[in-house]
Scaffold this active site. Structure first.
Site, short mmCIF file in Angstrom:
data_model
loop_
_atom_site.label_atom_id
_atom_site.label_comp_id
_atom_site.label_asym_id
_atom_site.label_seq_id
_atom_site.Cartn_x
_atom_site.Cartn_y
_atom_site.Cartn_z
N ASP A 66 54.65 36.87 41.69
CA ASP A 66 54.85 37.03 40.25
C ASP A 66 56.11 37.82 39.91
O ASP A 66 56.72 38.44 40.78
CB ASP A 66 53.60 37.67 39.60
N ASN A 135 40.36 45.02 37.52
CA ASN A 135 39.54 44.04 36.79
C ASN A 135 39.37 42.75 37.60
O ASN A 135 38.92 41.74 37.07
CB ASN A 135 40.15 43.73 35.42
N HIS A 137 41.80 40.97 39.02
CA HIS A 137 42.89 39.98 38.97
C HIS A 137 43.58 39.83 40.32
O HIS A 137 43.58 40.76 41.14
CB HIS A 137 43.90 40.29 37.85
N GLU A 142 44.59 37.05 35.11
CA GLU A 142 43.65 38.00 34.52
C GLU A 142 42.29 37.33 34.32
O GLU A 142 42.19 36.10 34.36
CB GLU A 142 44.20 38.47 33.17
C1 F6R Z 1 51.44 42.14 42.42
C2 F6R Z 1 50.19 41.50 42.05
C3 F6R Z 1 49.02 42.27 41.50
C4 F6R Z 1 48.64 43.47 42.35
C5 F6R Z 1 47.44 44.20 41.74
C6 F6R Z 1 47.09 45.48 42.50
O1 F6R Z 1 52.37 41.18 42.89
O2 F6R Z 1 50.13 40.33 42.16
O3 F6R Z 1 47.93 41.40 41.40
O4 F6R Z 1 48.34 43.07 43.64
O5 F6R Z 1 47.71 44.53 40.41
O6 F6R Z 1 48.12 46.41 42.32
P1 F6R Z 1 48.20 47.74 43.18
O7 F6R Z 1 48.45 47.32 44.58
O8 F6R Z 1 49.39 48.51 42.63
O9 F6R Z 1 46.91 48.45 43.01
#
Ligand code: F6R
Length: 240
Positions: A66, A135, A137, A142
């Site tokens: 992303d 959450n 995701h 989401e």
């Molecule tokens: C990032 C991504 C997000 C993260 C998720 C967890 O490329 O795709 O889905 O993996 O938000 O973020 P952290 O690792 O910072 O807790």
């Protein structure tokens, strides 16, 4: 789905890096999926160490999950910048083999289609690493994102914007939209590892592993993938 519970974050990171290393040694010409966020940082540190000891990235093609819409690759909070800082700038992946969605594309919907096409032309992703949001995701998919979504423009929830605000100087600067590989794009990867550490991830992990398979908890879709491992520390595995 295989669940590997390790003692701590350091072990999660080493285990994940070892999976990438072994895969690359077996199949040097491979397509790797990468993620940003805090979770994979330790894994990237190990991969850099392995590269310094000889692990070769010269035949690798990479796709990131992303990118924020509205941030150029030289913006310190962009995911392109993050990857340069934490991995790509320190290993020998050819620049032309690196793919991160272009957050500055004039037409983001066209960029999404083109990104999906680039993955397809590369032969699909062999090994994808994921983190998980509190959450549930994955990528920026989401809760509520249909399982059949390909790369698309995603609206960030407030909870995700708040969780990511630490990378910006104020909440107003946190982008509201991102380009994200979809659930379906992620599910096409031949092998997936999902990493999680810390108490704050325990509920999302438990719901993903044991809960109903529902778009309300995007990571629960991974129960349907034939080759997925959750590599988590004891704190994130507390409710399993
Ligand atoms: C990032 C991504 C997000 C993260 C998720 C967890 O490329 O795709 O889905 O993996 O938000 O973020 P952290 O690792 O910072 O807790």
């Amino acid at each position: 789905m295989e669940i590997i519970i390790t003692k701590n974050y350091e072990e999660v990171s080493k285990k994940a890096a070892d999976i990438y290393k072994e895969h690359m040694e077996k199949q040097p010409q491979t397509v790797l999926g990468f993620a940003t966020g805090s979770t994979p940082l330790g894994m990237y540190e190990w991969l850099i160490k392995y590269h310094e000891a000889g692990l070769d990235f010269s035949k690798v093609t990479t796709f990131n999950l992303d990118e924020y819409i509205g941030l150029a690759g030289d913006h310190p909070a962009s995911y392109r910048y993050f990857m340069e800082e934490h991995l790509f700038g320190k290993v020998n992946v050819p620049k032309g083999s690196i793919h991160v969605p272009n957050g500055m594309a004039e037409n983001p919907d066209e960029e999404c289609q083109a990104y999906e096409e680039r993955i397809r032309k590369a032969g699909g992703i062999d090994l994808q690493v994921l983190g998980i949001g509190i959450n549930g995701h994955i990528g920026f998919n989401e809760p509520g994102t249909p399982f059949n979504t390909l790369t698309h423009v995603a609206e960030l929830t407030e909870s995700t914007r708040e969780a990511n605000a630490r990378f910006f100087s104020s909440m107003d600067e946190v982008p509201t939209h991102a380009i994200s590989m979809g659930i379906k794009s992620i599910m096409h990867a031949r092998r997936i590892i999902l990493l999680a550490n810390g108490e704050h991830k325990a509920e999302a992990v438990a719901a993903a592993v044991k809960g109903p398979i529902t778009p309300e908890l995007p990571a629960s879709v991974l129960q349907l993938h034939p080759n997925v491992q959750f590599i988590i520390d004891e704190a994130a595995g507390r409710l399993l």
